[in-house]
Design a protein around this motif. Structure first.
Motif, short mmCIF file in Angstrom:
data_model
loop_
_atom_site.label_atom_id
_atom_site.label_comp_id
_atom_site.label_asym_id
_atom_site.label_seq_id
_atom_site.Cartn_x
_atom_site.Cartn_y
_atom_site.Cartn_z
N ALA A 85 -60.17 -45.92 -111.91
CA ALA A 85 -59.62 -46.28 -113.22
C ALA A 85 -59.13 -45.03 -113.81
CB ALA A 85 -60.69 -46.82 -114.05
N GLY A 86 -57.90 -45.29 -114.32
CA GLY A 86 -57.13 -44.23 -115.08
C GLY A 86 -56.31 -43.09 -114.14
N ARG A 130 -53.58 -41.54 -112.24
CA ARG A 130 -52.39 -41.11 -112.46
C ARG A 130 -52.08 -39.96 -111.30
NH1 ARG A 130 -50.36 -43.66 -116.77
NH2 ARG A 130 -50.97 -43.66 -118.49
#
Length: 115
Positions: A107-108, A110
């Motif tokens: 999750a999240g 990058r």
């Protein structure tokens, strides 16, 4: 037309398996199109760190391999010499990571800025 079998991998973990997912033919063709548009590069990608993000890769049962890291995409087929292309906007890498199913990456997640 024979369906290609290609696996994408986000090289993000140390000590446990990296996330992998299958690419469909449409996704692969999109990525090949991006590769063909990239300008040749005379330099290889920088060496990735031993821990943390180390790029995104595609491995196909045909022997084709792409590795996107450090604004460079490297392509190799079998025993041939690798070919490097510049990707200053990281379009190949971002498109490849964008093919991951919603539960494949943390999750999240990058990718960090290029070194």
């Amino acid at each position: 037309m024979r369906k290609a079998h290609c696996t994408a991998t986000a090289l993000i973990y140390s000590g446990r398996p990296d996330p992998e997912w299958e690419l469909d033919n449409e996704q692969l063709e999109t990525l090949k199109g991006i590769w063909q548009q990239l300008p040749p590069s005379k330099i290889a990608p920088p060496s990735p760190p031993p821990l943390g993000y180390r790029g995104a890769a595609i491995r196909c049962d045909s022997g084709e391999v792409w590795l996107a890291y450090g604004n460079i995409v490297t392509f190799k087929r079998g025993a041939s010499r690798p070919k490097h292309r510049g990707d200053d906007q990281r379009r190949f890498e971002q498109t490849l990571l964008g093919t991951a199913p919603s539960n494949a990456l943390p999750a999240g997640f990058r990718p960090p800025p290029a070194p």
